[in-house]
Write a protein that holds these residues in place. Structure first.
Motif, PDB file in Angstrom:
ATOM      1  N   GLY A  81      -1.971   0.784  -9.032  1.00  0.00           N
ATOM      2  CA  GLY A  81      -1.022   0.047  -9.854  1.00  0.00           C
ATOM      3  C   GLY A  81      -0.770  -1.357  -9.349  1.00  0.00           C
ATOM      4  O   GLY A  81      -0.258  -2.204 -10.086  1.00  0.00           O
ATOM      5  N   SER A  82      -1.131  -1.635  -8.128  1.00  0.00           N
ATOM      6  CA  SER A  82      -0.964  -2.987  -7.582  1.00  0.00           C
ATOM      7  C   SER A  82      -2.201  -3.848  -7.837  1.00  0.00           C
ATOM      8  O   SER A  82      -2.332  -4.924  -7.252  1.00  0.00           O
ATOM      9  N   SER A 127       1.721  -4.518  -2.642  1.00  0.00           N
ATOM     10  CA  SER A 127       1.803  -3.088  -2.322  1.00  0.00           C
ATOM     11  C   SER A 127       3.261  -2.674  -2.389  1.00  0.00           C
ATOM     12  O   SER A 127       4.081  -3.170  -1.626  1.00  0.00           O
ATOM     13  N   LYS A 128       3.555  -1.770  -3.299  1.00  0.00           N
ATOM     14  CA  LYS A 128       4.942  -1.312  -3.409  1.00  0.00           C
ATOM     15  C   LYS A 128       5.401  -0.714  -2.083  1.00  0.00           C
ATOM     16  O   LYS A 128       6.417  -1.104  -1.534  1.00  0.00           O
ATOM     17  N   SER A 129       4.617   0.215  -1.585  1.00  0.00           N
ATOM     18  CA  SER A 129       5.016   0.894  -0.346  1.00  0.00           C
ATOM     19  C   SER A 129       4.871  -0.031   0.859  1.00  0.00           C
ATOM     20  O   SER A 129       5.572   0.116   1.852  1.00  0.00           O
ATOM     21  N   VAL A 156      -2.025  12.585  -4.812  1.00  0.00           N
ATOM     22  CA  VAL A 156      -2.663  11.465  -4.116  1.00  0.00           C
ATOM     23  C   VAL A 156      -2.323  11.531  -2.628  1.00  0.00           C
ATOM     24  O   VAL A 156      -3.136  11.186  -1.776  1.00  0.00           O
ATOM     25  N   THR A 195      -0.107   0.917   2.198  1.00  0.00           N
ATOM     26  CA  THR A 195      -1.345   1.529   1.706  1.00  0.00           C
ATOM     27  C   THR A 195      -2.535   1.043   2.550  1.00  0.00           C
ATOM     28  O   THR A 195      -2.748  -0.164   2.680  1.00  0.00           O
ATOM     29  N   GLU A 235      -2.641   9.527 -13.611  1.00  0.00           N
ATOM     30  CA  GLU A 235      -1.774   9.709 -12.447  1.00  0.00           C
ATOM     31  C   GLU A 235      -0.398  10.226 -12.893  1.00  0.00           C
ATOM     32  O   GLU A 235       0.282  10.924 -12.161  1.00  0.00           O
TER      33      GLU A 235
HETATM   34  O1  LIG Z   1       1.444  -0.308  -4.327  1.00  0.00           O
HETATM   35  P1  LIG Z   1       1.052   0.639  -3.260  1.00  0.00           P
HETATM   36  O2  LIG Z   1       2.219   1.259  -2.572  1.00  0.00           O
HETATM   37  O3  LIG Z   1       0.129  -0.031  -2.273  1.00  0.00           O
HETATM   38  O4  LIG Z   1       0.284   1.837  -3.905  1.00  0.00           O
HETATM   39  C1  LIG Z   1      -0.912   1.648  -4.606  1.00  0.00           C
HETATM   40  C2  LIG Z   1      -1.210   2.833  -5.471  1.00  0.00           C
HETATM   41  O5  LIG Z   1      -1.296   3.992  -4.671  1.00  0.00           O
HETATM   42  C3  LIG Z   1      -0.688   5.077  -5.343  1.00  0.00           C
HETATM   43  O6  LIG Z   1       0.505   5.371  -4.723  1.00  0.00           O
HETATM   44  C4  LIG Z   1      -1.542   6.286  -5.340  1.00  0.00           C
HETATM   45  O7  LIG Z   1      -2.266   6.364  -4.196  1.00  0.00           O
HETATM   46  C5  LIG Z   1      -0.460   4.591  -6.749  1.00  0.00           C
HETATM   47  O8  LIG Z   1       0.518   5.282  -7.401  1.00  0.00           O
HETATM   48  C6  LIG Z   1      -0.169   3.171  -6.498  1.00  0.00           C
HETATM   49  O9  LIG Z   1      -0.263   2.401  -7.648  1.00  0.00           O
END
Ligand SMILES: O=P(O)(O)OC[C@H]1O[C@](O)(CO)[C@@H](O)[C@@H]1O
Length: 617
Positions: A198-199, A250-252, A526, A255, A396
């Motif tokens: 999604g990023s 990256s939301k989290s 995932v 990644t 997803e």
């Molecule tokens: O934006 P992030 O946290 O890097 O995550 C990237 C992608 O990884 C996922 O969490 C799945 O692995 C997706 O839902 C998300 O879009």
């Protein structure tokens, strides 16, 4: 550790220290493909019987037990059906034709209570309910295009301020007010976007759909941890690296693929004598690892991702808006298109609600359990990536093992497709005549070219007329062979219509998720893959430690795979150890593997150079 050539031979003879073979080892088909293949061969009723008898499906049994009628073939009845069900959003110039999906009036009536429940669910979600129960999160992507809907003034302010900050930053970069420190051009000319899932998918789709031929900044993407792919992107930038704005998304903020992309790009900056921080932008949640890195290193800018926006629904957040604005795309128009579409999708009258109509068609066509795939065919080159974008949004969101009541349902809806008419020369043969395991979504764009550019390449016929003819011809030919289809028509590909398309499918996914009673907003599957990948890398480190210890002996002690596995205390993982060693050997990684790839028992392995310090680490 010094690097020596790795060896893995296909010949049975042992030839130490000579490169013999680089091979792809893992070609096992995915388990999911096998499962789908099995399911396609079953008729819906049999599938249901099987699921019910095994106690797997509690949700969809009643509706699925109804036999389907054949598709309507009488031309005047079909025309009536077309007119009766045609949806039009006048202001957006968007139409939805569901006449070529064969649902019955009884089915619609039977689904009505579920639809009303889905509308209520969406209403609660928009008001800020915890619509993602597993993660205890609100789901607020609809507020991004209408911040007055946000459940409190704090969130509204966050949305408005972020949008203003994105617009201001983009204006200043495009106008040259914000400059790269050491570029001869004196302004940023390129964007390198680093992100995945999604990023990346939304920004990629929107760039392909809407970027002008000569955008103020051109965009490229690093969306994988493939070193060759990363090298290619950086090589293509060449000297323009000095005028490249690197946007790490990256939301989290943790990644691994994105982190690796960042580290690789930072290395290239160092090697080119450039200061990365002056050209780096982070889009991530506050206080994530990425956010903290960007803050501590003093990057050029940071923009927030919100806890309540999921990656696959983040196109209207800074994730999608910043890259789009930097390419000269009118992001306020995109937001306006999405907002108008959301408004239309709030009605509780099915025929006036295009997202609900889509969800209903998906349910009908795939028996509410993903028994058929959705093939997305935009007849417009610029919409090529729409199917890829939808693949994540739909799969997803809907591909879930359990429903909201904890029943095992193994839900999903498979999405694939590229574009028409190109695909007519690839796989449409199978769609027309082969295995009947899909329904099609045509995306039609009425405007072929900007006004004033068209010409007739033969009397009365333009190039665009051919594209139109191909779409209509394929739709008719498929229908004649009982293949169902939906057609979404837009006047033009504009920021407004693209915003509307994104909003239409986001809402259809939400409604469909309610119909099948699953959480569309988490992705536990995932996590399992990520965890397993982490375990492989941890095992690789243990393998290296074991090899290091054996290689520090005098004389060096080459080990068989069994010995490595035993010393790692991972006898059950010998196959993975074999793969790790073969991969490292193929990449010249300070490791010498002697023997034959084809007969793993013949392999003996040691390190070219031992590291005594590592023995005590
Ligand atoms: O934006 P992030 O946290 O890097 O995550 C990237 C992608 O990884 C996922 O969490 C799945 O692995 C997706 O839902 C998300 O879009």
């Amino acid at each position: 550790m010094a690097s020596l050539s790795g060896l893995c031979s296909s010949s049975p003879s042992l030839k130490p220290k000579t490169p013999l073979l680089k091979t792809t080892i893992n070609s096992r088909p995915l388990r999911t493909s096998l499962t789908f293949a099995t399911r396609y061969r079953l008729e819906p009723i049999q599938s249901v019987a099987r699921e019910i008898s095994t106690g797997l499906s509690k949700t969809n049994d009643k509706l699925l037990s109804k036999p389907k009628q054949g598709l309507e073939k009488d031309p005047s009845a079909l025309w009536r059906r077309y007119v009766d069900w045609l949806y039009q959003h006048k202001e957006l110039g968007l139409c939805l034709d569901v006449s070529r999906i064969g649902f019955t009036d009884e089915f619609v009536a039977e689904m009505e209570p579920r639809l009303q429940k889905a509308f209520k669910d969406m209403e609660k979600l928009e008001k800020g309910a915890i619509a993602n129960p597993d993660e205890g999160r609100m789901v607020g992507h609809y507020w991004l295009r209408n911040s007055s809907l946000a459940p409190n003034s704090f969130l509204k302010t966050q949305i408005d301020q972020t949008l203003d900050a994105v617009c201001k930053f983009a204006d200043e970069v495009v106008s040259g007010k914000i400059k790269p420190p050491s570029s001869p051009e004196g302004r940023f000319t390129q964007i390198l976007s680093v992100g995945i899932g999604g990023s990346a998918l939304g920004p990629q789709f929107v760039a392909e759909a809407l970027a002008p031929d000569n955008p103020p900044l051109k965009i490229r993407f690093i969306d994988n941890t493939d070193p060759a792919g990363i090298d290619h992107q950086i090589a293509q930038l060449g000297p323009e690296l000095s005028s490249t704005l690197v946007i790490v998304i990256s939301k989290s903020g943790g990644t691994p693929e994105t982190r690796n992309g960042l580290l690789e790009v930072q290395k290239s900056f160092r090697e080119a004598g450039l200061e990365f921080a002056k050209q780096g932008v982070a889009i991530t949640q506050e206080n994530s690892l990425l956010d903290n890195t960007a803050r501590i290193e003093g990057w050029l800018a940071r923009f927030p991702m919100f806890d309540w926006v999921g990656g696959r629904t983040s196109e209207m957040s800074a994730v999608g808006l910043l890259p789009a604005a930097l390419q000269g795309i009118d992001i306020r128009e995109m937001l306006a298109g999405a907002s108008s579409m959301d408004e239309a999708n709030r009605t509780t009258v099915l025929r006036n609600n295009p997202a609900a109509m889509l969800a209903l068609c998906w349910y009908w066509a795939s028996d509410g359990m993903g028994s058929k795939d959705m093939v997305v065919l935009p007849y417009k080159d610029s919409l090529l990536l729409f199917s890829r974008y939808l693949q994540q949004l739909v799969m997803e969101s809907l591909g879930k093992e359990f429903d909201l009541d904890g029943n095992r349902v193994n839900q999903g809806l498979t999405v694939y497709g590229n574009k028409g008419s190109t695909d007519q020369h690839a796989y449409i043969q199978q769609l027309r005549e082969g295995v009947h395991n899909f329904f099609v979504t045509f995306i039609e764009v009425l405007r072929d070219r900007p006004p004033g550019h068209d010409w007739e390449l033969e009397p009365g016929v333009t190039c665009g007329d051919y594209l139109f003819g191909m779409l209509q011809g394929t739709r008719s030919a498929l229908y004649a062979n009982d293949r169902e289809s939906i057609t979404v028509t837009v006047q033009e590909v504009t920021p407004r219509s693209v915003g509307a398309l994104v909003a239409l499918y986001e809402r259809a996914v939400g409604i469909y998720a309610s119909l099948i009673n699953i959480n569309a907003y988490h992705q536990p599957g995932v996590e399992a893959g990520k965890k397993a990948a982490g375990e492989v890398l941890a095992l690789q480190k243990r393998v290296l430690a074991v090899l290091n210890e054996a290689s520090c002996k005098e004389p060096v002690e080459p080990l068989t795979l069994e010995e490595v596995a035993e010393r790692c205390h991972e006898e059950e993982d010998i196959e993975m150890i074999y793969k790790i060693i073969a991969h490292m050997a193929a990449n010249d990684r300070a490791l010498i593997a002697e023997g034959s790839c084809g007969s793993p028992r013949s392999i003996k392995v040691f390190l070219g150079e031992c590291n005594v310090d590592e023995l005590y680490a």
